[in-house]
Design an enzyme around this catalytic site. Structure first.
Site, PDB file in Angstrom:
ATOM      1  N   ARG A  65       0.814  -1.217   0.000  1.00 18.15           N
ATOM      2  CA  ARG A  65       0.000   0.000   0.000  1.00 18.15           C
ATOM      3  C   ARG A  65       0.847   1.266   0.000  1.00 18.15           C
ATOM      4  O   ARG A  65       0.379   2.339  -0.358  1.00 18.15           O
ATOM      5  CB  ARG A  65      -0.913   0.038   1.233  1.00 18.15           C
ATOM      6  CG  ARG A  65      -1.883  -1.114   1.326  1.00 18.15           C
ATOM      7  CD  ARG A  65      -2.551  -1.135   2.684  1.00 18.15           C
ATOM      8  NE  ARG A  65      -1.531  -1.342   3.725  1.00 18.15           N
ATOM      9  CZ  ARG A  65      -1.682  -1.042   5.001  1.00 18.15           C
ATOM     10  NH1 ARG A  65      -2.812  -0.528   5.435  1.00 18.15           N
ATOM     11  NH2 ARG A  65      -0.715  -1.259   5.865  1.00 18.15           N
ATOM     12  N   HIS A 118      23.919  27.066   6.804  1.00 21.91           N
ATOM     13  CA  HIS A 118      23.311  25.904   6.154  1.00 21.91           C
ATOM     14  C   HIS A 118      22.996  26.211   4.698  1.00 21.91           C
ATOM     15  O   HIS A 118      22.588  27.327   4.368  1.00 21.91           O
ATOM     16  CB  HIS A 118      22.027  25.517   6.892  1.00 21.91           C
ATOM     17  CG  HIS A 118      21.244  24.463   6.193  1.00 21.91           C
ATOM     18  ND1 HIS A 118      20.098  24.737   5.479  1.00 21.91           N
ATOM     19  CD2 HIS A 118      21.462  23.130   6.065  1.00 21.91           C
ATOM     20  CE1 HIS A 118      19.636  23.616   4.960  1.00 21.91           C
ATOM     21  NE2 HIS A 118      20.448  22.634   5.296  1.00 21.91           N
ATOM     22  N   TYR A 149      11.778  22.050   6.467  1.00 22.01           N
ATOM     23  CA  TYR A 149      12.577  22.164   7.680  1.00 22.01           C
ATOM     24  C   TYR A 149      11.818  22.843   8.805  1.00 22.01           C
ATOM     25  O   TYR A 149      10.973  23.693   8.599  1.00 22.01           O
ATOM     26  CB  TYR A 149      13.908  22.863   7.432  1.00 22.01           C
ATOM     27  CG  TYR A 149      13.854  24.232   6.798  1.00 22.01           C
ATOM     28  CD1 TYR A 149      14.091  25.371   7.551  1.00 22.01           C
ATOM     29  CD2 TYR A 149      13.597  24.373   5.438  1.00 22.01           C
ATOM     30  CE1 TYR A 149      14.067  26.619   6.977  1.00 22.01           C
ATOM     31  CE2 TYR A 149      13.575  25.623   4.851  1.00 22.01           C
ATOM     32  CZ  TYR A 149      13.807  26.742   5.624  1.00 22.01           C
ATOM     33  OH  TYR A 149      13.776  27.992   5.052  1.00 22.01           O
ATOM     34  N   GLU A 166       7.490   7.527  11.379  1.00 24.10           N
ATOM     35  CA  GLU A 166       7.396   8.593  12.366  1.00 24.10           C
ATOM     36  C   GLU A 166       8.511   9.577  12.017  1.00 24.10           C
ATOM     37  O   GLU A 166       9.688   9.258  12.160  1.00 24.10           O
ATOM     38  CB  GLU A 166       7.608   7.995  13.755  1.00 24.10           C
ATOM     39  CG  GLU A 166       7.518   8.974  14.886  1.00 24.10           C
ATOM     40  CD  GLU A 166       7.721   8.275  16.214  1.00 24.10           C
ATOM     41  OE1 GLU A 166       6.713   7.929  16.858  1.00 24.10           O
ATOM     42  OE2 GLU A 166       8.897   8.052  16.580  1.00 24.10           O
ATOM     43  N   ASP A 194      22.378  34.970  -2.509  1.00 21.04           N
ATOM     44  CA  ASP A 194      23.366  33.896  -2.426  1.00 21.04           C
ATOM     45  C   ASP A 194      24.603  34.165  -3.282  1.00 21.04           C
ATOM     46  O   ASP A 194      25.655  33.584  -3.036  1.00 21.04           O
ATOM     47  CB  ASP A 194      22.725  32.560  -2.787  1.00 21.04           C
ATOM     48  CG  ASP A 194      21.705  32.130  -1.747  1.00 21.04           C
ATOM     49  OD1 ASP A 194      21.789  32.611  -0.594  1.00 21.04           O
ATOM     50  OD2 ASP A 194      20.822  31.329  -2.079  1.00 21.04           O
ATOM     51  N   GLN A 241       8.654  26.987  14.018  1.00 19.46           N
ATOM     52  CA  GLN A 241       8.252  27.364  12.660  1.00 19.46           C
ATOM     53  C   GLN A 241       8.654  26.256  11.701  1.00 19.46           C
ATOM     54  O   GLN A 241       9.756  25.727  11.802  1.00 19.46           O
ATOM     55  CB  GLN A 241       8.938  28.680  12.272  1.00 19.46           C
ATOM     56  CG  GLN A 241       8.616  29.181  10.893  1.00 19.46           C
ATOM     57  CD  GLN A 241       9.282  30.530  10.610  1.00 19.46           C
ATOM     58  OE1 GLN A 241       9.462  31.346  11.497  1.00 19.46           O
ATOM     59  NE2 GLN A 241       9.651  30.741   9.366  1.00 19.46           N
ATOM     60  N   LYS A 269      17.969  24.015  12.867  1.00 22.62           N
ATOM     61  CA  LYS A 269      17.050  23.516  11.842  1.00 22.62           C
ATOM     62  C   LYS A 269      17.069  21.990  11.799  1.00 22.62           C
ATOM     63  O   LYS A 269      18.129  21.374  11.893  1.00 22.62           O
ATOM     64  CB  LYS A 269      17.447  24.034  10.457  1.00 22.62           C
ATOM     65  CG  LYS A 269      17.349  25.533  10.316  1.00 22.62           C
ATOM     66  CD  LYS A 269      17.818  25.978   8.945  1.00 22.62           C
ATOM     67  CE  LYS A 269      17.736  27.493   8.821  1.00 22.62           C
ATOM     68  NZ  LYS A 269      18.301  27.947   7.542  1.00 22.62           N
ATOM     69  N   HIS A 321      23.202  29.964   4.634  1.00 21.01           N
ATOM     70  CA  HIS A 321      22.454  30.930   5.437  1.00 21.01           C
ATOM     71  C   HIS A 321      22.556  30.663   6.939  1.00 21.01           C
ATOM     72  O   HIS A 321      22.710  29.527   7.355  1.00 21.01           O
ATOM     73  CB  HIS A 321      20.973  30.894   5.061  1.00 21.01           C
ATOM     74  CG  HIS A 321      20.704  31.139   3.623  1.00 21.01           C
ATOM     75  ND1 HIS A 321      19.625  30.599   2.975  1.00 21.01           N
ATOM     76  CD2 HIS A 321      21.367  31.841   2.681  1.00 21.01           C
ATOM     77  CE1 HIS A 321      19.618  30.966   1.707  1.00 21.01           C
ATOM     78  NE2 HIS A 321      20.675  31.712   1.506  1.00 21.01           N
ATOM     79  N   GLU A 366      19.535  37.905   9.379  1.00 27.40           N
ATOM     80  CA  GLU A 366      19.992  36.908   8.411  1.00 27.40           C
ATOM     81  C   GLU A 366      21.369  37.270   7.847  1.00 27.40           C
ATOM     82  O   GLU A 366      21.684  38.437   7.627  1.00 27.40           O
ATOM     83  CB  GLU A 366      18.981  36.815   7.267  1.00 27.40           C
ATOM     84  CG  GLU A 366      19.238  35.665   6.343  1.00 27.40           C
ATOM     85  CD  GLU A 366      18.129  35.504   5.320  1.00 27.40           C
ATOM     86  OE1 GLU A 366      17.809  34.346   5.021  1.00 27.40           O
ATOM     87  OE2 GLU A 366      17.621  36.510   4.822  1.00 27.40           O
TER      88      GLU A 366
END
Length: 182
Positions: free
Chosen positions: A23, A119, A132, A28, A168, A47, A72, A62, A143
């Site tokens: 199926r 990251h 994330y 988890e 970037d 978040q 994260k 970042h 940032e």
């Protein structure tokens, strides 16, 4: 769920147990108690974010500066990425070093990248969906970005001409970076 430390011990890979049959499958994807037990402290996520990208899109490297720093927990829902975590903690013995790994819909591996790391990732397939969880809310003025192709980092991105945002393209070289992380 299996947890494994990477070459930079604070970056953790998580491998869920997958139960599959004709199926489909069940897994988890996160368990707060098991996660906290493994890392030895309590981490809360506030978040969740998701991006969809074409093949060859590079997002990163970042970070958010304190007091708005973010840890994260990252994963790929569809497609695959080469994911990179760069240690930018001044007092760390692994400052300026990075770890990289493949995250994909097939391997279902997740990575926890704590505060004090920059990251980034590059997509290896079209229509890649990257998801994330963050330990702090997005705060635009906190940032920062380390230049993805800084020669001093020697990151093997597997993409020689990535698709980049303006942000970037204008990251800071590590040699010119004054880290806000102790």
């Amino acid at each position: 769920m299996e947890f494994k430390r990477t070459a930079i011990a604070d970056v953790i890979l998580m491998q869920p147990t997958v139960f599959g049959d004709d199926r489909g499958y069940f897994l988890e994807s996160f368990h707060q108690q098991k996660f906290n037990d493994f890392i030895g402290s309590e981490v809360s996520f506030v978040q969740d974010n998701e991006s969809k990208s074409s093949k060859g899109v590079l997002r990163g490297l970042h970070f958010q500066a304190p007091p708005h720093a973010q840890g994260k927990l990252v994963r790929v829902i569809k497609g695959s990425v080469l994911d990179v975590a760069l240690d930018i903690r001044k007092s760390s013995p692994t400052y300026g070093q990075h770890v990289s790994f493949i995250l994909s819909e097939e391997n279902k591996t997740q990575a926890f990248i704590p505060e004090g790391f920059a990251h980034g990732f590059v997509t290896l397939e079209d229509h890649t969906i990257f998801q994330y969880k963050c330990t702090n809310w997005y705060h635009p003025s906190s940032e920062g970005s380390i230049l993805w192709n800084d020669p001093a980092l020697n990151i093997q991105w597997e993409e020689t001409k990535p698709i980049l945002s303006e942000k970037d393209q204008s990251g800071v070289l590590l040699a010119n970076f004054n880290s806000p992380f102790a």
